[in-house]
Design a protein around this motif. Sequence first.
Motif, PDB file in Angstrom:
ATOM      1  N   GLU A   1     -39.495  34.085  11.588  1.00 25.49           N
ATOM      2  CA  GLU A   1     -38.369  35.003  11.681  1.00 25.49           C
ATOM      3  C   GLU A   1     -37.382  34.468  12.712  1.00 25.49           C
ATOM      4  OE1 GLU A   1     -38.002  39.860  11.386  1.00 25.49           O
ATOM      5  OE2 GLU A   1     -39.615  38.997  12.593  1.00 25.49           O
ATOM      6  N   GLY A   2     -36.091  34.526  12.377  1.00 22.13           N
ATOM      7  CA  GLY A   2     -35.076  34.026  13.291  1.00 22.13           C
ATOM      8  C   GLY A   2     -33.951  35.027  13.474  1.00 22.13           C
ATOM      9  N   PHE A   3     -33.461  35.145  14.719  1.00 19.30           N
ATOM     10  CA  PHE A   3     -32.394  36.082  15.046  1.00 19.30           C
ATOM     11  C   PHE A   3     -31.330  35.404  15.899  1.00 19.30           C
ATOM     12  CE2 PHE A   3     -36.274  38.587  14.646  1.00 19.30           C
ATOM     13  CZ  PHE A   3     -35.888  39.653  13.834  1.00 19.30           C
ATOM     14  N   ASP A   4     -30.078  35.766  15.660  1.00 22.57           N
ATOM     15  CA  ASP A   4     -29.008  35.452  16.592  1.00 22.57           C
ATOM     16  C   ASP A   4     -28.994  36.542  17.668  1.00 22.57           C
ATOM     17  OD1 ASP A   4     -27.958  33.146  15.297  1.00 22.57           O
ATOM     18  OD2 ASP A   4     -27.056  34.461  13.795  1.00 22.57           O
ATOM     19  N   VAL A   5     -28.776  36.127  18.919  1.00 24.05           N
ATOM     20  CA  VAL A   5     -28.804  37.048  20.062  1.00 24.05           C
ATOM     21  C   VAL A   5     -27.398  37.238  20.590  1.00 24.05           C
ATOM     22  CG1 VAL A   5     -29.755  37.456  22.366  1.00 24.05           C
ATOM     23  CG2 VAL A   5     -31.117  36.235  20.662  1.00 24.05           C
ATOM     24  N   SER A   6     -27.037  38.481  20.912  1.00 17.89           N
ATOM     25  CA  SER A   6     -25.738  38.763  21.509  1.00 17.89           C
ATOM     26  C   SER A   6     -25.886  39.852  22.558  1.00 17.89           C
ATOM     27  CB  SER A   6     -24.726  39.193  20.441  1.00 17.89           C
ATOM     28  OG  SER A   6     -25.164  40.363  19.778  1.00 17.89           O
ATOM     29  N   ASP A   7     -24.804  40.096  23.323  1.00 13.18           N
ATOM     30  CA  ASP A   7     -24.831  41.141  24.342  1.00 13.18           C
ATOM     31  C   ASP A   7     -25.156  42.505  23.739  1.00 13.18           C
ATOM     32  OD1 ASP A   7     -24.434  39.752  26.630  1.00 13.18           O
ATOM     33  OD2 ASP A   7     -22.315  40.206  26.835  1.00 13.18           O
ATOM     34  N   ALA A   8     -25.884  43.302  24.505  1.00  9.45           N
ATOM     35  CA  ALA A   8     -26.231  44.645  24.037  1.00  9.45           C
ATOM     36  C   ALA A   8     -25.074  45.608  24.209  1.00  9.45           C
ATOM     37  CB  ALA A   8     -27.455  45.164  24.791  1.00  9.45           C
TER      38      ALA A   8
ATOM     39  N   ALA B   1     -24.254  35.088  42.211  1.00  7.05           N
ATOM     40  CA  ALA B   1     -23.598  33.799  42.011  1.00  7.05           C
ATOM     41  C   ALA B   1     -22.094  33.997  41.996  1.00  7.05           C
ATOM     42  CB  ALA B   1     -24.070  33.171  40.701  1.00  7.05           C
ATOM     43  N   THR B   2     -21.433  33.560  43.050  1.00  6.34           N
ATOM     44  CA  THR B   2     -19.977  33.692  43.238  1.00  6.34           C
ATOM     45  C   THR B   2     -19.513  35.128  43.031  1.00  6.34           C
ATOM     46  OG1 THR B   2     -19.443  33.110  40.929  1.00  6.34           O
ATOM     47  CG2 THR B   2     -19.588  31.310  42.528  1.00  6.34           C
ATOM     48  N   GLY B   3     -20.291  36.066  43.554  1.00  7.48           N
ATOM     49  CA  GLY B   3     -19.869  37.458  43.563  1.00  7.48           C
ATOM     50  C   GLY B   3     -20.101  38.226  42.287  1.00  7.48           C
ATOM     51  N   GLU B   4     -20.957  37.723  41.390  1.00  7.99           N
ATOM     52  CA  GLU B   4     -21.160  38.414  40.126  1.00  7.99           C
ATOM     53  C   GLU B   4     -22.612  38.295  39.659  1.00  7.99           C
ATOM     54  OE1 GLU B   4     -21.031  40.778  37.498  1.00  7.99           O
ATOM     55  OE2 GLU B   4     -18.982  40.435  38.224  1.00  7.99           O
ATOM     56  N   TYR B   5     -23.198  39.451  39.278  1.00  4.83           N
ATOM     57  CA  TYR B   5     -24.586  39.505  38.836  1.00  4.83           C
ATOM     58  C   TYR B   5     -24.710  39.574  37.307  1.00  4.83           C
ATOM     59  CZ  TYR B   5     -25.060  41.352  43.638  1.00  4.83           C
ATOM     60  OH  TYR B   5     -24.997  41.551  44.990  1.00  4.83           O
ATOM     61  N   HIS B   6     -23.640  39.883  36.625  1.00  7.72           N
ATOM     62  CA  HIS B   6     -23.688  40.147  35.193  1.00  7.72           C
ATOM     63  C   HIS B   6     -23.229  38.937  34.375  1.00  7.72           C
ATOM     64  CE1 HIS B   6     -23.429  44.168  37.054  1.00  7.72           C
ATOM     65  NE2 HIS B   6     -24.162  44.560  36.030  1.00  7.72           N
ATOM     66  N   TYR B   7     -23.986  38.617  33.329  1.00  9.08           N
ATOM     67  CA  TYR B   7     -23.703  37.457  32.490  1.00  9.08           C
ATOM     68  C   TYR B   7     -23.617  37.889  31.027  1.00  9.08           C
ATOM     69  CZ  TYR B   7     -25.016  34.515  36.476  1.00  9.08           C
ATOM     70  OH  TYR B   7     -25.079  33.915  37.703  1.00  9.08           O
ATOM     71  N   SER B   8     -22.643  37.352  30.322  1.00 13.45           N
ATOM     72  CA  SER B   8     -22.493  37.609  28.887  1.00 13.45           C
ATOM     73  C   SER B   8     -23.259  36.547  28.098  1.00 13.45           C
ATOM     74  CB  SER B   8     -21.017  37.573  28.486  1.00 13.45           C
ATOM     75  OG  SER B   8     -20.290  38.594  29.133  1.00 13.45           O
ATOM     76  N   ILE B   9     -24.101  36.996  27.186  1.00 13.05           N
ATOM     77  CA  ILE B   9     -24.849  36.069  26.337  1.00 13.05           C
ATOM     78  C   ILE B   9     -23.889  35.378  25.379  1.00 13.05           C
ATOM     79  CG2 ILE B   9     -26.630  35.898  24.550  1.00 13.05           C
ATOM     80  CD1 ILE B   9     -28.019  38.274  25.915  1.00 13.05           C
ATOM     81  N   GLN B  10     -24.014  34.053  25.272  1.00 13.60           N
ATOM     82  CA  GLN B  10     -23.084  33.248  24.487  1.00 13.60           C
ATOM     83  C   GLN B  10     -23.586  32.994  23.063  1.00 13.60           C
ATOM     84  OE1 GLN B  10     -19.931  32.159  26.059  1.00 13.60           O
ATOM     85  NE2 GLN B  10     -20.808  33.899  27.184  1.00 13.60           N
ATOM     86  N   THR B  11     -22.628  32.745  22.170  1.00 18.08           N
ATOM     87  CA  THR B  11     -22.957  32.390  20.783  1.00 18.08           C
ATOM     88  C   THR B  11     -23.856  31.160  20.762  1.00 18.08           C
ATOM     89  OG1 THR B  11     -20.834  33.254  20.020  1.00 18.08           O
ATOM     90  CG2 THR B  11     -21.978  31.718  18.561  1.00 18.08           C
ATOM     91  N   GLY B  12     -24.834  31.174  19.889  1.00 14.91           N
ATOM     92  CA  GLY B  12     -25.805  30.075  19.805  1.00 14.91           C
ATOM     93  C   GLY B  12     -27.137  30.403  20.429  1.00 14.91           C
ATOM     94  N   THR B  13     -27.223  31.533  21.125  1.00 18.09           N
ATOM     95  CA  THR B  13     -28.508  31.981  21.683  1.00 18.09           C
ATOM     96  C   THR B  13     -29.356  32.552  20.552  1.00 18.09           C
ATOM     97  OG1 THR B  13     -27.472  32.463  23.805  1.00 18.09           O
ATOM     98  CG2 THR B  13     -29.595  33.514  23.366  1.00 18.09           C
ATOM     99  N   THR B  14     -30.637  32.183  20.523  1.00 13.51           N
ATOM    100  CA  THR B  14     -31.504  32.586  19.417  1.00 13.51           C
ATOM    101  C   THR B  14     -32.844  33.120  19.904  1.00 13.51           C
ATOM    102  OG1 THR B  14     -32.437  30.348  19.173  1.00 13.51           O
ATOM    103  CG2 THR B  14     -30.489  30.893  17.850  1.00 13.51           C
ATOM    104  N   PHE B  15     -33.455  33.924  19.058  1.00 11.72           N
ATOM    105  CA  PHE B  15     -34.809  34.439  19.260  1.00 11.72           C
ATOM    106  C   PHE B  15     -35.588  34.085  18.003  1.00 11.72           C
ATOM    107  CE2 PHE B  15     -37.633  38.344  18.753  1.00 11.72           C
ATOM    108  CZ  PHE B  15     -38.598  37.909  19.650  1.00 11.72           C
ATOM    109  N   LEU B  16     -36.600  33.200  18.142  1.00 13.38           N
ATOM    110  CA  LEU B  16     -37.367  32.711  17.009  1.00 13.38           C
ATOM    111  C   LEU B  16     -38.832  33.093  17.152  1.00 13.38           C
ATOM    112  CD1 LEU B  16     -35.935  29.075  16.683  1.00 13.38           C
ATOM    113  CD2 LEU B  16     -35.093  31.171  15.610  1.00 13.38           C
ATOM    114  N   ARG B  17     -39.368  33.748  16.134  1.00 12.87           N
ATOM    115  CA  ARG B  17     -40.771  34.162  16.123  1.00 12.87           C
ATOM    116  C   ARG B  17     -41.596  33.200  15.291  1.00 12.87           C
ATOM    117  NH1 ARG B  17     -41.988  38.638  13.413  1.00 12.87           N
ATOM    118  NH2 ARG B  17     -43.943  38.620  14.566  1.00 12.87           N
ATOM    119  N   SER B  18     -42.782  32.840  15.803  1.00 11.39           N
ATOM    120  CA  SER B  18     -43.695  31.963  15.079  1.00 11.39           C
ATOM    121  C   SER B  18     -44.966  32.704  14.705  1.00 11.39           C
ATOM    122  CB  SER B  18     -44.039  30.729  15.924  1.00 11.39           C
ATOM    123  OG  SER B  18     -42.884  29.937  16.143  1.00 11.39           O
ATOM    124  N   ASP B  19     -45.690  32.132  13.725  1.00  3.93           N
ATOM    125  CA  ASP B  19     -46.865  32.819  13.207  1.00  3.93           C
ATOM    126  C   ASP B  19     -48.101  32.683  14.095  1.00  3.93           C
ATOM    127  OD1 ASP B  19     -47.399  30.166  12.800  1.00  3.93           O
ATOM    128  OD2 ASP B  19     -47.790  30.324  10.649  1.00  3.93           O
TER     129      ASP B  19
END
Length: 235
Positions: free
Chosen positions: A29-36, A54-72
Amino acid sequence: MLKSKFAQSFAFSALALAVAVPASAAVIEGFDVSDAAVSAEGNSFGLWTNSLNATGEYHYSIQTGTTFLRSDDGTATFTGSATNPNGVGAIFDLTFTGFTDSYSPVKTGGSEDTSDWNFYTGLTADSKITVDGVDYFAQLVGAPDNIGTMPVFQYGTGANDKTEDFGGSVWLDMYSAEGEALFGDAHWDINFDLASNPDLIPDEPGPGVDVPAPATLGLLALGVAALRLSRRKQA
């Protein structure tokens, strides 16, 4: 006769090795990951590094190309990147273990209906998030002592803890490369939406199909050939 016995012995040894070598895990199973979600202040809820400012900021936006892959084999990978408003980058390289379809307690900020949720209860030792070039190694909050008393990696409808959409969430304790606990009780947080992407499942091997590794296939072919040669000489 001696050569025939040797060939037969070699054949059976090769066949045994071929059987003994474990098959590789298949992505099922494969998923594209994005900000909630984004807060009223405009802060992304994708990755929150808590006390790592990091330079005054704790929050990060998830970028295109991030994936969640499940294996058997009960593992899953979460890989990709995120960026904070000041341009500092984070790289995900996480491998989750211990798949289960039932776990408690859970985070219910998105939904209290957990009927389609699934979980991962562990992380490999090399799992990390790299921020601004520095590696921070990750484990589930309280692991291993508090597994069963603290939330683990969860995904499903509303499991992202910020919206009711299909997604996921996880709390992480962070460590140095030497195994030193960092940031005290200030855990990191990842919240994300998931979109199914069948293109992320390799054509070979197919979903849910274990295929022997090339080395295993070579041993198997060699063993069969030697066994045939042995029997031909005995005839």
